[in-house]
Motif scaffolding. Sequence first.
Motif: not given
Length: 197
Positions: A5-6, A33-36, A166-167, A173-174
């Motif tokens: 779910h990244l 940049i944003p993770m998504e 990783a979490d 959790s995001l």
Amino acid sequence: MTTIHLAQQPDADALLGRSPLAALIGMLLDQQIPMEWAFNGPHTIARRMGGDDLDAHAIAAYDPEAFAALVAEKPAVHRYPGSMAKRVQQLCRYLVDHYDGDAAAVWKGVATGKDLFARLNALPGYGTQKAQIFTALLGKQYGVTPEGWREAAGAYGEEGSFRSVADITGPESLAKVRATKQEAKQAAKAAKAAKKS
């Protein structure tokens, strides 16, 4: 296939779950940049190359100018499309030269977390922190758990932590990881201000 779910988008996350190369490229793009946005990048690249999957040989052999244009096409894959296109190709060339283009071979059969970390740290575009986070991601979400992987991942390997990609297993959790990063930034700012005064 692993449920990831990244990217926070079903097609992009499905690619991350089935393609080790997509996961490595997503992690490579995850800076400034944003993770998504970063983890959506592999899916965008695959689509623009005319497929649903990624191939290290194909990316490595792609004309560099054409590949840079593909990454820069709006919406761009990264804030710095030119330099990141180069990095993605360097990573793929390295995988072709050292692992016959098989990204999963980077971690297949590694005996220890130390070895896993060393292999990841040797990848172009991966420094210590990225290699530690990816070690943690492999251990926590992809079931790659050689002996000592948590130690090799440093603080990112800690159970129940909300420090990095990783979490992240969903929106809740995001939000926790974002809050942790924000706290760390504020603490660093406060420390800097205290030094100046």
